[in-house]
Design a protein around this motif. Sequence first.
Motif, mmCIF file in Angstrom:
data_model
loop_
_atom_site.group_PDB
_atom_site.id
_atom_site.type_symbol
_atom_site.label_atom_id
_atom_site.label_comp_id
_atom_site.label_asym_id
_atom_site.label_seq_id
_atom_site.Cartn_x
_atom_site.Cartn_y
_atom_site.Cartn_z
ATOM 1 N N GLN A 3 0.848 -1.164 0.000
ATOM 2 C CA GLN A 3 0.000 0.000 0.000
ATOM 3 C C GLN A 3 0.892 1.224 0.000
ATOM 4 N N GLY A 4 0.510 2.215 -0.775
ATOM 5 C CA GLY A 4 1.270 3.458 -0.794
ATOM 6 C C GLY A 4 0.574 4.506 0.036
ATOM 7 N N GLU A 5 1.286 5.579 0.297
ATOM 8 C CA GLU A 5 0.736 6.634 1.141
ATOM 9 C C GLU A 5 -0.445 7.340 0.469
ATOM 10 N N GLY A 42 2.857 3.581 3.926
ATOM 11 C CA GLY A 42 3.245 2.791 2.762
ATOM 12 C C GLY A 42 4.116 1.632 3.178
ATOM 13 N N LYS A 91 5.872 10.486 -1.146
ATOM 14 C CA LYS A 91 4.942 9.371 -1.132
ATOM 15 C C LYS A 91 4.915 8.661 0.209
ATOM 16 N N PHE A 92 5.942 8.833 1.021
ATOM 17 C CA PHE A 92 5.986 8.113 2.293
ATOM 18 C C PHE A 92 5.877 9.067 3.471
#
Lengths: 102, 102, 102
Positions: free
Chosen positions: B43-45, C34, C101-102
């Motif tokens: 799963q990504g953020e 993530g 993204k994280f």
Amino acid sequence: MNPKLHPKRLLTIICEAEIERTLLVRLHQLGIRGYTITEARGQGEHGDRDALWPSSANIRIEVLCDDAVLDSLLDMLADEYFASYGLVAFVSDVGVLRPGKF
Amino acid sequence: MNPKLHPKRLLTIICEAEIERTLLVRLHQLGIRGYTITEARGQGEHGDRDALWPSSANIRIEVLCDDAVLDSLLDMLADEYFASYGLVAFVSDVGVLRPGKF
Amino acid sequence: MNPKLHPKRLLTIICEAEIERTLLVRLHQLGIRGYTITEARGQGEHGDRDALWPSSANIRIEVLCDDAVLDSLLDMLADEYFASYGLVAFVSDVGVLRPGKF
């Protein structure tokens, strides 16, 4: 580095799935007790340069070790596997939370 | 570093499984001949922050390369994939036992 | 390091597959959004030193994070999992192409 971490080397070996057992026996003989294997597929540079497919059935073996054991593992891989098998090995520096486990 | 090892960059790309073929074609066009793929999920953020599930079908692609090729790969990923795909890429320094293979 | 890359820590956790859900819940509670999971198998040093088989069904969880989050993750793993589970965790420094993204 976080004080909970202890420096180790992570050796990753990518090789043909069919040599798994013989390679694990050799790792065990050289002192490796813990390892992680994931199924993989891929292609090495030795293959047809114009073809992306098919990829071969590989495994990806990871072991954590100290420098002394790493040296013996690299010697073994270079001496016994490189001439005959499509094998790639690389090493990275890691910090391990539970070094006593390896 | 053990003298049997040669410094390289390890680029790991985690992306949706469905873009595997198009991405491999682009990597091949940029000079990559060897790669390793493992099936993954995750799963990504970007997903729902309150939901742990479901995880999506991903692949994890690893390639070893030099700095010059790495730069072209990062440019390609940033320009062609980040806007449209849930893709993560990270780089680590490794020592490779058999650099001629890549 | 290529200017497109931002420094992060990559935490890799190798553990029994059956604790996946509870561990993911704890990671989520500590701020991880993530993650990537690959199926793995292997053996830890805690096993029979004379036996190579059987290997157990493991998972390999990867998360990218900053130092502050890493510290809280390591504390949680050490406090809640090491006494009861065959779990290995290690950290490496990586450059991430898409840190947002994280």
